[in-house]
Design a protein around this motif. Structure first.
Motif, PDB file in Angstrom:
ATOM      1  N   TRP A   3       0.833  -1.206   0.000  1.00 14.32           N
ATOM      2  CA  TRP A   3       0.000   0.000   0.000  1.00 14.32           C
ATOM      3  C   TRP A   3       0.869   1.257   0.000  1.00 14.32           C
ATOM      4  O   TRP A   3       0.602   2.203  -0.731  1.00 14.32           O
ATOM      5  N   GLY A  51       1.843   0.286  10.757  1.00 17.89           N
ATOM      6  CA  GLY A  51       0.986  -0.842  10.406  1.00 17.89           C
ATOM      7  C   GLY A  51       0.536  -1.557  11.661  1.00 17.89           C
ATOM      8  O   GLY A  51       1.356  -1.971  12.469  1.00 17.89           O
ATOM      9  N   THR A  53      -1.852  -4.173  11.553  1.00 23.30           N
ATOM     10  CA  THR A  53      -2.482  -5.448  11.230  1.00 23.30           C
ATOM     11  C   THR A  53      -1.661  -6.559  11.868  1.00 23.30           C
ATOM     12  O   THR A  53      -0.451  -6.621  11.720  1.00 23.30           O
ATOM     13  N   ILE A  78      -2.318   2.188   9.533  1.00 24.43           N
ATOM     14  CA  ILE A  78      -2.849   1.452   8.390  1.00 24.43           C
ATOM     15  C   ILE A  78      -3.328   0.107   8.917  1.00 24.43           C
ATOM     16  O   ILE A  78      -2.591  -0.603   9.604  1.00 24.43           O
ATOM     17  N   TYR A  79      -4.564  -0.205   8.613  1.00 17.99           N
ATOM     18  CA  TYR A  79      -5.137  -1.481   9.029  1.00 17.99           C
ATOM     19  C   TYR A  79      -5.724  -2.158   7.800  1.00 17.99           C
ATOM     20  O   TYR A  79      -6.476  -1.549   7.050  1.00 17.99           O
ATOM     21  N   LYS A  80      -5.346  -3.396   7.586  1.00 17.37           N
ATOM     22  CA  LYS A  80      -5.862  -4.119   6.436  1.00 17.37           C
ATOM     23  C   LYS A  80      -6.476  -5.434   6.888  1.00 17.37           C
ATOM     24  O   LYS A  80      -5.786  -6.318   7.375  1.00 17.37           O
ATOM     25  N   LYS A  85      -9.465  -3.560   1.284  1.00 13.20           N
ATOM     26  CA  LYS A  85      -8.470  -2.509   1.050  1.00 13.20           C
ATOM     27  C   LYS A  85      -7.972  -1.976   2.391  1.00 13.20           C
ATOM     28  O   LYS A  85      -8.723  -1.943   3.364  1.00 13.20           O
ATOM     29  N   PRO A  86      -6.729  -1.512   2.437  1.00 19.34           N
ATOM     30  CA  PRO A  86      -6.206  -0.923   3.681  1.00 19.34           C
ATOM     31  C   PRO A  86      -6.984   0.319   4.077  1.00 19.34           C
ATOM     32  O   PRO A  86      -7.441   1.076   3.225  1.00 19.34           O
ATOM     33  N   GLU A  88      -6.811   3.844   6.342  1.00 21.98           N
ATOM     34  CA  GLU A  88      -5.897   4.792   6.957  1.00 21.98           C
ATOM     35  C   GLU A  88      -6.649   5.572   8.030  1.00 21.98           C
ATOM     36  O   GLU A  88      -7.799   5.928   7.843  1.00 21.98           O
TER      37      GLU A  88
END
Length: 172
Positions: A3, A51, A53, A78-80, A85-86, A88
């Motif tokens: 991403w 990140g 996740t 950022i979390y996916k 989709k990620p 923000e």
């Protein structure tokens, strides 16, 4: 990582993934580890993406807290989720405003009006009229009535009708 590269292609060779090899469920240890890690990284970024996740609660909390303390409002997460989709999130701005709101209230309650006005304005905690009113209170306490009235007039010009009445009383 993918991403970030899509959003900032020039960073492709400048992204580092770091694996923690300490106990990931120990909050104190994770806070200390991220603090040490972040001490080695420059403070001069406009945006810092953390990140979140995967990982444990201790890792995620420590990552966000240390990142926010270091880079303040520039921190984003950022979390996916799998297959999506990620996402923000401007968590740094949210948390840092909460931290600074406490400072602002403390300064104001302690009648440290200049510090309160500067903190409130810098972090978007107060409106322009209140910034000038706090500065006026500071100058009033210093018996600099000319400067206080000047600031109150600035506040008056930026305030709503209800607030203008209060400011008029203060000017009088």
């Amino acid at each position: 990582k993918e991403w970030i590269i899509r959003k900032y292609p020039l960073l492709e060779n400048n992204i580092e993934i770091i694996k923690m090899d300490k106990n990931p469920s120990d909050y104190a240890l994770m806070i200390d580890e991220y603090s040490k890690l972040f001490d080695e990284i420059c403070e001069c970024y406009d945006d810092v993406y953390l990140g979140i996740t995967g990982g444990t609660s201790a890792q995620i909390t420590s990552l966000i807290l240390n990142g926010t303390l270091k880079w303040e409002t520039n921190v984003k997460t950022i979390y996916k989720q799998y297959g999506k989709k990620p996402q923000e999130n401007a968590v740094g701005e949210i948390l840092f405003k909460k931290f600074k709101n406490e400072d602002y209230r403390t300064y104001k309650e302690s009648k440290m009006y200049l510090l309160a006005s500067d903190t409130g304005k810098k972090y978007g905690l107060i409106e322009d009229w209140e910034y000038h009113k706090l500065r006026a209170l500071h100058f009033k306490n210093l018996f600099d009535f000319e400067q206080a009235i000047n600031e109150l007039n600035k506040a008056f010009n930026k305030a709503d009708i209800k607030t203008k009445k209060e400011i008029k009383k203060e000017i009088s």
